[in-house]
Enzyme design. Structure first.
Site, mmCIF file in Angstrom:
data_model
loop_
_atom_site.group_PDB
_atom_site.id
_atom_site.type_symbol
_atom_site.label_atom_id
_atom_site.label_comp_id
_atom_site.label_asym_id
_atom_site.label_seq_id
_atom_site.Cartn_x
_atom_site.Cartn_y
_atom_site.Cartn_z
ATOM 1 N N SER A 67 0.856 -1.192 0.000
ATOM 2 C CA SER A 67 0.000 0.000 0.000
ATOM 3 C C SER A 67 0.887 1.237 0.000
ATOM 4 O O SER A 67 1.966 1.233 0.611
ATOM 5 C CB SER A 67 -0.869 0.011 1.262
ATOM 6 O OG SER A 67 -1.425 1.300 1.462
ATOM 7 N N TYR A 77 -2.229 -1.056 10.313
ATOM 8 C CA TYR A 77 -2.317 -1.636 8.961
ATOM 9 C C TYR A 77 -1.017 -1.362 8.185
ATOM 10 O O TYR A 77 -0.464 -2.264 7.539
ATOM 11 C CB TYR A 77 -3.529 -1.021 8.257
ATOM 12 C CG TYR A 77 -3.615 -1.274 6.768
ATOM 13 C CD1 TYR A 77 -4.064 -2.497 6.273
ATOM 14 C CD2 TYR A 77 -3.272 -0.273 5.851
ATOM 15 C CE1 TYR A 77 -4.157 -2.717 4.900
ATOM 16 C CE2 TYR A 77 -3.364 -0.486 4.493
ATOM 17 C CZ TYR A 77 -3.807 -1.707 4.018
ATOM 18 O OH TYR A 77 -3.902 -1.919 2.662
HETATM 19 P P1 NDP Z 1 -11.145 -6.420 -0.780
HETATM 20 O O1 NDP Z 1 -11.532 -6.136 0.631
HETATM 21 O O2 NDP Z 1 -11.994 -5.889 -1.867
HETATM 22 O O3 NDP Z 1 -10.976 -8.004 -0.983
HETATM 23 C C1 NDP Z 1 -10.220 -8.702 -0.062
HETATM 24 C C2 NDP Z 1 -9.958 -10.085 -0.597
HETATM 25 O O4 NDP Z 1 -9.122 -10.767 0.336
HETATM 26 C C3 NDP Z 1 -11.203 -10.927 -0.740
HETATM 27 O O5 NDP Z 1 -11.017 -11.833 -1.788
HETATM 28 C C4 NDP Z 1 -11.283 -11.662 0.590
HETATM 29 O O6 NDP Z 1 -11.985 -12.915 0.507
HETATM 30 C C5 NDP Z 1 -9.807 -11.893 0.866
HETATM 31 N N1 NDP Z 1 -9.505 -11.957 2.295
HETATM 32 C C6 NDP Z 1 -9.685 -10.986 3.210
HETATM 33 N N2 NDP Z 1 -9.340 -11.435 4.425
HETATM 34 C C7 NDP Z 1 -8.938 -12.718 4.271
HETATM 35 C C8 NDP Z 1 -8.496 -13.728 5.153
HETATM 36 N N3 NDP Z 1 -8.394 -13.536 6.474
HETATM 37 N N4 NDP Z 1 -8.190 -14.930 4.636
HETATM 38 C C9 NDP Z 1 -8.296 -15.161 3.321
HETATM 39 N N5 NDP Z 1 -8.723 -14.252 2.430
HETATM 40 C C10 NDP Z 1 -9.039 -13.043 2.909
HETATM 41 O O7 NDP Z 1 -9.635 -5.910 -0.907
HETATM 42 P P2 NDP Z 1 -8.970 -4.859 -1.922
HETATM 43 O O8 NDP Z 1 -9.179 -5.318 -3.301
HETATM 44 O O9 NDP Z 1 -9.379 -3.482 -1.532
HETATM 45 O O10 NDP Z 1 -7.430 -4.991 -1.511
HETATM 46 C C11 NDP Z 1 -6.584 -5.991 -2.044
HETATM 47 C C12 NDP Z 1 -5.182 -5.748 -1.508
HETATM 48 O O11 NDP Z 1 -4.759 -4.433 -1.880
HETATM 49 C C13 NDP Z 1 -5.088 -5.809 0.016
HETATM 50 O O12 NDP Z 1 -3.879 -6.393 0.399
HETATM 51 C C14 NDP Z 1 -5.127 -4.345 0.426
HETATM 52 O O13 NDP Z 1 -4.474 -4.143 1.660
HETATM 53 C C15 NDP Z 1 -4.371 -3.705 -0.728
HETATM 54 N N6 NDP Z 1 -4.686 -2.299 -0.944
HETATM 55 C C16 NDP Z 1 -5.951 -1.908 -1.295
HETATM 56 C C17 NDP Z 1 -6.222 -0.566 -1.516
HETATM 57 C C18 NDP Z 1 -7.580 -0.084 -1.931
HETATM 58 O O14 NDP Z 1 -7.783 1.139 -1.967
HETATM 59 N N7 NDP Z 1 -8.532 -0.945 -2.281
HETATM 60 C C19 NDP Z 1 -5.183 0.457 -1.343
HETATM 61 C C20 NDP Z 1 -3.883 -0.074 -1.010
HETATM 62 C C21 NDP Z 1 -3.667 -1.392 -0.810
HETATM 63 P P3 NDP Z 1 -13.606 -12.999 0.730
HETATM 64 O O15 NDP Z 1 -14.234 -12.394 -0.490
HETATM 65 O O16 NDP Z 1 -13.905 -14.435 0.869
HETATM 66 O O17 NDP Z 1 -13.903 -12.203 1.970
#
Ligand code: NDP
Length: 255
Positions: free
Chosen positions: A149, A162
């Site tokens: 991030s 985070y």
């Molecule tokens: P989302 O919240 O949209 O999706 C998260 C995904 O991760 C889902 O597929 C979810 O599965 C899975 N997941 C969450 N927790 C777990 C867990 N404990 N075990 C297994 N799977 C898990 O995330 P984003 O698309 O927003 O983010 C993706 C990555 O990008 C992350 O690492 C985030 O930190 C990073 N990021 C995102 C930003 C943003 O603005 N969106 C900005 C900067 C970084 P399920 O659907 O089953 O819950």
């Protein structure tokens, strides 16, 4: 012919958001993609169905990360899924994308040891041990991409815990890069800025505009834009880049 034909990829957290776009892009480029998720099987199956309808290959793999036995569960199910689609038990591309973040963040004074441990378990510990296990089946020329991030370079007090997890994730990239170079495997970090992941907040015009102001382009990013950076690193043109931190924040870090 796609640039990733005959490659096998695992994208964690690929049921929704950025991970979904990465899975779709790698599949479009020709890879067989394992679409990992935690609990939202409907979303994961929809992602898989979309890929298959577009002519790609994918299957879903469920495993909650951040709990005891998570890596064993993930790789047992990955092996079972691969057995149904290919005769190879190898991984050419690993994308550590799954991550958790408390929606409104946690003010520094509100961080609890429990919240801290949970964030670290999912965002830092799980990627480390997934990478360690994956490397038993990653052949020469493999690619690992960690989704961090921009918050490791941009101060937002409510995201302290985070951001600490993402700082730790970036260390996996740095130190493994040296360790893996003799095997011809690259490992890199991609750091998104605020990216539309399909959450309802992105449908509120005022919120979207406010979030977009952080970027030099004055808009939020799309998941596909992050997927494009990952595709470069995963593809043939990414072979000379390792140990890198790639800013995919749309110029947020320019200040
Ligand atoms: P989302 O919240 O949209 O999706 C998260 C995904 O991760 C889902 O597929 C979810 O599965 C899975 N997941 C969450 N927790 C777990 C867990 N404990 N075990 C297994 N799977 C898990 O995330 P984003 O698309 O927003 O983010 C993706 C990555 O990008 C992350 O690492 C985030 O930190 C990073 N990021 C995102 C930003 C943003 O603005 N969106 C900005 C900067 C970084 P399920 O659907 O089953 O819950």
């Amino acid at each position: 012919m796609g640039v990733l034909d005959n490659k096998i990829a695992l994208v964690t957290g690929a049921s929704r958001g950025i991970g979904k776009a990465i899975a779709e892009r790698l599949a479009r480029d020709g890879a067989l993609v394992a679409v990992h998720y935690a609990s939202n099987s409907e979303a994961a199956e929809k992602t898989v169905a979309g890929i298959v309808e577009s002519g790609g290959s994918a299957f879903a793999v469920q495993a909650e990360l951040g709990v005891p036995g998570d890596v064993d569960t993930l790789f047992d199910r990955l092996r079972a899924g691969l057995a149904e689609h290919t005769d190879r038990y190898e991984l050419d591309i690993l994308v550590n994308n799954a991550g958790e973040q408390t929606a409104a963040g946690l003010a520094p004074e509100d961080i609890t040891p429990e919240a801290f441990d949970r964030l670290f378990a999912v965002n830092a510990k799980a990627p480390l041990f997934i990478t360690q296990r994956a490397l038993t089946i990653v052949p020469e020329g493999g690619r690992i991409i960690n989704i961090s991030s921009g918050l490791t370079r941009f101060a937002v007090p409510e995201q302290l815990a985070y951001s600490m997890t993402k700082g730790a994730l970036e260390q996996i990239t740095l130190h493994y890069a040296r360790h893996l170079a003799p095997r011809g495997i690259t490992i890199n970090t991609v750091a998104p800025g605020i990216t539309d992941n399909g959450s309802p907040v992105f449908s509120i015009p005022e919120a979207r505009e406010q979030m977009g102001r952080l970027s030099a382009f004055k808009r939020v990013g799309t998941a596909e834009e992050i997927a494009g950076v990952v595709a470069f690193l995963a593809g043939p043109d990414g072979g000379w880049t390792t140990g890198a931190f790639i800013d995919a924040t749309g110029g947020t870090l320019l200040g």
